[in-house]
Design an enzyme around this catalytic site. Structure first.
Site, mmCIF file in Angstrom:
data_model
loop_
_atom_site.group_PDB
_atom_site.id
_atom_site.type_symbol
_atom_site.label_atom_id
_atom_site.label_comp_id
_atom_site.label_asym_id
_atom_site.label_seq_id
_atom_site.Cartn_x
_atom_site.Cartn_y
_atom_site.Cartn_z
ATOM 1 C CG ASP A 31 19.312 10.397 4.868
ATOM 2 O OD1 ASP A 31 18.843 9.581 5.059
ATOM 3 O OD2 ASP A 31 19.225 11.442 6.094
ATOM 4 C CG PHE A 154 4.424 -1.849 -6.136
ATOM 5 C CD1 PHE A 154 4.570 -0.572 -7.220
ATOM 6 C CD2 PHE A 154 3.568 -1.341 -5.265
ATOM 7 C CE1 PHE A 154 3.408 -0.709 -7.384
ATOM 8 C CE2 PHE A 154 2.446 -0.438 -5.469
ATOM 9 C CZ PHE A 154 2.795 0.236 -6.600
ATOM 10 C CG ASN A 210 1.017 -1.029 0.944
ATOM 11 O OD1 ASN A 210 1.675 -1.773 0.122
ATOM 12 N ND2 ASN A 210 2.370 -0.390 1.291
ATOM 13 C CG LEU A 252 -4.524 -16.168 1.677
ATOM 14 C CD1 LEU A 252 -5.671 -17.616 0.809
ATOM 15 C CD2 LEU A 252 -5.860 -15.140 2.711
ATOM 16 N N GLY A 255 -2.424 -14.942 11.912
ATOM 17 C CA GLY A 255 -1.641 -14.935 13.036
ATOM 18 C C GLY A 255 -1.614 -13.680 13.549
ATOM 19 N N GLY A 259 2.335 -5.750 10.406
ATOM 20 C CA GLY A 259 2.968 -4.578 11.307
ATOM 21 C C GLY A 259 3.725 -3.357 9.967
ATOM 22 C CB CYS A 262 4.331 0.183 4.416
ATOM 23 S SG CYS A 262 5.935 0.783 3.679
ATOM 24 C CE LYS A 322 9.138 -8.887 4.850
ATOM 25 N NZ LYS A 322 8.676 -8.426 4.330
HETATM 26 C C1 UDX Z 1 9.678 6.096 2.787
HETATM 27 C C2 UDX Z 1 8.548 6.653 2.743
HETATM 28 O O1 UDX Z 1 8.584 6.671 4.624
HETATM 29 C C3 UDX Z 1 7.330 5.523 3.298
HETATM 30 O O2 UDX Z 1 6.246 6.206 2.900
HETATM 31 C C4 UDX Z 1 7.398 4.397 1.852
HETATM 32 O O3 UDX Z 1 6.120 3.831 1.764
HETATM 33 C C5 UDX Z 1 8.950 4.161 1.691
HETATM 34 O O4 UDX Z 1 10.004 4.654 2.113
HETATM 35 P P1 UDX Z 1 11.530 3.970 4.437
HETATM 36 O O5 UDX Z 1 12.663 4.593 3.590
HETATM 37 O O6 UDX Z 1 11.662 3.042 5.505
HETATM 38 O O7 UDX Z 1 10.105 4.563 3.846
HETATM 39 O O8 UDX Z 1 11.664 5.965 5.149
HETATM 40 P P2 UDX Z 1 12.841 5.962 6.485
HETATM 41 O O9 UDX Z 1 12.721 4.771 7.051
HETATM 42 O O10 UDX Z 1 12.277 6.774 7.146
HETATM 43 O O11 UDX Z 1 13.918 7.075 5.723
HETATM 44 C C6 UDX Z 1 13.810 7.977 5.542
HETATM 45 C C7 UDX Z 1 15.405 8.892 5.593
HETATM 46 O O12 UDX Z 1 14.813 9.707 4.936
HETATM 47 C C8 UDX Z 1 15.458 9.238 6.305
HETATM 48 O O13 UDX Z 1 17.459 8.434 6.325
HETATM 49 C C9 UDX Z 1 16.208 10.374 7.270
HETATM 50 O O14 UDX Z 1 16.878 10.720 7.413
HETATM 51 C C10 UDX Z 1 15.583 10.760 5.818
HETATM 52 N N1 UDX Z 1 15.505 11.848 5.064
HETATM 53 C C11 UDX Z 1 14.577 13.036 5.769
HETATM 54 C C12 UDX Z 1 15.829 13.280 4.390
HETATM 55 O O15 UDX Z 1 16.840 13.035 3.654
HETATM 56 N N2 UDX Z 1 15.641 14.141 4.666
HETATM 57 C C13 UDX Z 1 14.599 14.693 5.154
HETATM 58 O O16 UDX Z 1 13.978 15.636 4.878
HETATM 59 C C14 UDX Z 1 13.841 13.835 6.015
HETATM 60 C C1 UDX Z 2 5.013 -4.072 2.472
HETATM 61 C C2 UDX Z 2 4.054 -4.707 0.641
HETATM 62 O O1 UDX Z 2 4.360 -6.082 0.661
HETATM 63 C C3 UDX Z 2 5.188 -3.471 -0.046
HETATM 64 O O2 UDX Z 2 4.073 -3.753 -0.858
HETATM 65 C C4 UDX Z 2 4.694 -2.390 -0.139
HETATM 66 O O3 UDX Z 2 6.091 -1.764 -0.587
HETATM 67 C C5 UDX Z 2 5.595 -2.078 1.406
HETATM 68 O O4 UDX Z 2 4.692 -2.758 2.505
HETATM 69 P P1 UDX Z 2 6.331 -5.104 3.622
HETATM 70 O O5 UDX Z 2 5.714 -4.051 4.751
HETATM 71 O O6 UDX Z 2 7.929 -4.725 3.610
HETATM 72 O O7 UDX Z 2 5.855 -4.786 2.674
HETATM 73 O O8 UDX Z 2 6.344 -6.354 4.144
HETATM 74 P P2 UDX Z 2 4.957 -7.589 4.262
HETATM 75 O O9 UDX Z 2 5.549 -8.631 3.516
HETATM 76 O O10 UDX Z 2 3.777 -7.038 3.240
HETATM 77 O O11 UDX Z 2 4.829 -7.580 5.446
HETATM 78 C C6 UDX Z 2 3.570 -7.119 6.513
HETATM 79 C C7 UDX Z 2 3.272 -7.279 7.441
HETATM 80 O O12 UDX Z 2 1.704 -8.263 7.267
HETATM 81 C C8 UDX Z 2 4.108 -7.892 8.661
HETATM 82 O O13 UDX Z 2 3.453 -7.716 9.611
HETATM 83 C C9 UDX Z 2 4.091 -9.303 7.869
HETATM 84 O O14 UDX Z 2 3.999 -10.352 8.656
HETATM 85 C C10 UDX Z 2 2.476 -9.617 7.320
HETATM 86 N N1 UDX Z 2 1.981 -10.721 7.040
HETATM 87 C C11 UDX Z 2 2.279 -10.593 5.792
HETATM 88 C C12 UDX Z 2 1.095 -11.257 7.096
HETATM 89 O O15 UDX Z 2 0.517 -11.416 8.635
HETATM 90 N N2 UDX Z 2 0.081 -12.495 6.794
HETATM 91 C C13 UDX Z 2 0.910 -12.452 5.792
HETATM 92 O O16 UDX Z 2 0.092 -13.686 4.701
HETATM 93 C C14 UDX Z 2 1.645 -12.036 5.134
#
Ligand code: UDX
Ligand code: UDX
Length: 440
Positions: A31, A154, A210, A252, A255, A259, A262, A322
């Site tokens: 990182d 996923f 997604n 389903l 609410g 958010g 992703c 969540k």
């Molecule tokens: C990541 C991707 O953003 C998202 O598209 C995918 O769906 C899930 O994986 P996330 O793991 O939540 O999401 O990323 P984030 O929490 O933003 O962490 C990214 C990390 O990469 C950070 O720790 C950042 O410091 C690091 N980073 C960023 C590097 O190491 N090198 C870089 O050039 C930029």
């Molecule tokens: C999601 C996808 O599920 C995952 O496969 C992908 O890799 C990343 O994005 P995540 O965003 O971590 O994962 O959470 P998820 O459990 O999918 O919930 C996403 C949002 O939907 C949350 O804000 C949750 O509160 C909302 N949600 C989920 C609802 O409002 N209703 C539901 O029935 C399920």
């Protein structure tokens, strides 16, 4: 055993690297955030993810997992380089690929003679070809045997380790089928369906998956809003629908809507891709509009119940997007707080895990230590995140400590009839069945 480098130790990179290590591989996680790497070396997690702390420490102890900030060290002898860096939304909703670019360039600069570059981050369709082009141009003149493989993640936050170890499927995409099958070997031990297709199709599977899950949620939220007017209870509607195997019951829950880091980013990016390639994503646009409207509906109900929101004291239970995560990115609670403060409301808030992250972004919010402190003197209490510890709070205590016994159950967590019998004015999301003549 393979030698794997994972670049990016966020929610996805850290879980991916740790799980690959736990499967017996030698993993180096890189990182650019030196503080994050230092803390990881000292066993301090940058995120809250159930089970992660223990899994990291046991794999570090076993010598299979290390953390670095230096690309040369990270890529030394690596067979695979997983890109798991952020792809945040740009100004027009497009995915910002600056970090993916910088990683591709660093790989081209540092890797010795061959590597499989595996895209784990969610990237727009066509990014795999773009990454290959960057590496090819950057390496011009210096021989490098490489292929780019799309391997979308996923993982759901809060169950990411389980989702990695027991996936419904692994999707791999590449123009080089041999390279894809090499990556497939990393997953064979998980004994799940492994699908190999081309790069663009694999990238699209991630976005379509997604976007479909987000669509299901916006669909049931639209049904919930209709239920409120027609006196039906959306929770039972969803239950009745879910018995149909073609529909199923997952995603389903009506609410406040979705958010997180992703769904909002990915639905926007897919709609953006569609729009700039000459198609009109009407459905995706509606899915986003319905989702945004769910927060506004809560504001509307509160304004109706309280008369005016100016100087009203509103308690918010749950700040993460969540349960079982400390991630507040695009959390509905934050949007609610912003809208409420715009109308002069005074906000109190609590979350079991996200307080540190919330304190960094929330201004003029009284951060409390428990749900009872939030309820004290409140004119209304809003449930924004359905954490387990909110399920059976002491409502007698809450009732006596609130200024007005108004409850807005943003996740249909509680029993509306029971709360109404205690004297609360209970508002759910689509709980029309409780109308019995009272306005919901
Ligand atoms: C990541 C991707 O953003 C998202 O598209 C995918 O769906 C899930 O994986 P996330 O793991 O939540 O999401 O990323 P984030 O929490 O933003 O962490 C990214 C990390 O990469 C950070 O720790 C950042 O410091 C690091 N980073 C960023 C590097 O190491 N090198 C870089 O050039 C930029
Ligand atoms: C999601 C996808 O599920 C995952 O496969 C992908 O890799 C990343 O994005 P995540 O965003 O971590 O994962 O959470 P998820 O459990 O999918 O919930 C996403 C949002 O939907 C949350 O804000 C949750 O509160 C909302 N949600 C989920 C609802 O409002 N209703 C539901 O029935 C399920």
């Amino acid at each position: 055993m393979s030698k794997i480098c994972v670049i990016g130790t966020g929610y996805v990179g850290l879980v991916t690297g740790t799980c690959f290590a736990d499967l017996g591989n030698e993993v180096v996680c890189l990182d650019i955030d030196e503080t994050r790497i230092e803390r990881l070396k000292n066993g301090i997690m940058p995120i809250y993810e159930p089970g992660l702390q223990q899994l990291v420490s046991q794999n570090v102890k076993a010598g299979r997992l290390t953390f670095v900030t230096n690309y040369e060290k990270a890529l030394k002898d690596a067979e695979f380089a997983f890109i798991a860096v952020g792809t945040p939304s740009g100004v027009d909703g497009e995915a910002d690929l600056q970090y993916v670019r910088s990683v591709a360039e660093s790989i081209a600069d540092q890797v010795e003679d061959k590597i499989f570059v595996v895209n784990k981050s969610t990237v727009p369709v066509g990014t795999g070809d773009w990454v290959a082009d960057i590496i090819r141009k950057r390496r011009a003149g210096k021989p490098l045997e490489f292929s780019v493989i799309s391997n979308p993640e996923f993982l759901r936050e809060g169950s990411a380790i389980n989702d990695f170890m027991y996936p419904d499927r692994v999707v791999l995409g590449s123009t080089d089928r041999v390279a894809a099958s090499k990556v497939a070997q990393l997953y064979l031990t998980l004994r799940c369906p492994i699908m190999i297709t081309d790069l663009r199709t694999a990238e699209m599977i991630k976005y379509a998956s997604n976007a479909f899950l987000a669509t299901r949620i916006s669909f049931i939220n639209e049904i919930a809003n209709i239920c409120e007017e027609l006196g039906a209870d959306v929770r039972d509607v969803a239950l009745g629908m879910g018995y149909d195997k073609r529909i199923g019951s997952a995603f389903l829950d009506a609410g406040l809507g979705w958010g997180g880091s992703c769904f909002p980013k990915d639905v926007k990016a897919l709609a953006h891709m569609a729009a700039i390639h000459g198609t009109h994503p009407q459905l995706l646009q509606a899915v986003m509009d319905i989702n945004r409207n769910q927060r506004r509906r809560v504001i509307y109900k509160l304004r109706k119940a309280l008369g005016s929101l100016n100087e009203a004291v509103i308690g918010i239970l749950g700040l993460s997007f969540k349960p079982n995560t400390d991630d507040i990115r695009e959390a509905p609670a934050l949007e609610l707080i912003h809208l409420l403060q715009n109308e002069g409301a005074i906000i109190k808030g609590y979350d079991p895990q996200a307080m540190e992250n919330a304190a960094q972004v929330l201004k003029r919010v009284q951060l409390c230590e428990n749900p009872y402190q939030v309820a004290e003197g409140a004119d209304a209490l809003v449930l924004a995140t359905e954490w387990n510890e909110f399920k059976q709070v002491d409502f007698d205590r809450i009732y006596t400590s609130m200024k007005k016994p108004i409850i807005m159950d943003g996740r249909n967590l509680w029993d509306g009839e029971k709360l109404r019998s205690m004297g609360f004015a209970y508002y759910g999301m689509g709980r029309g069945g409780f109308n019995n003549g009272n306005s919901d």
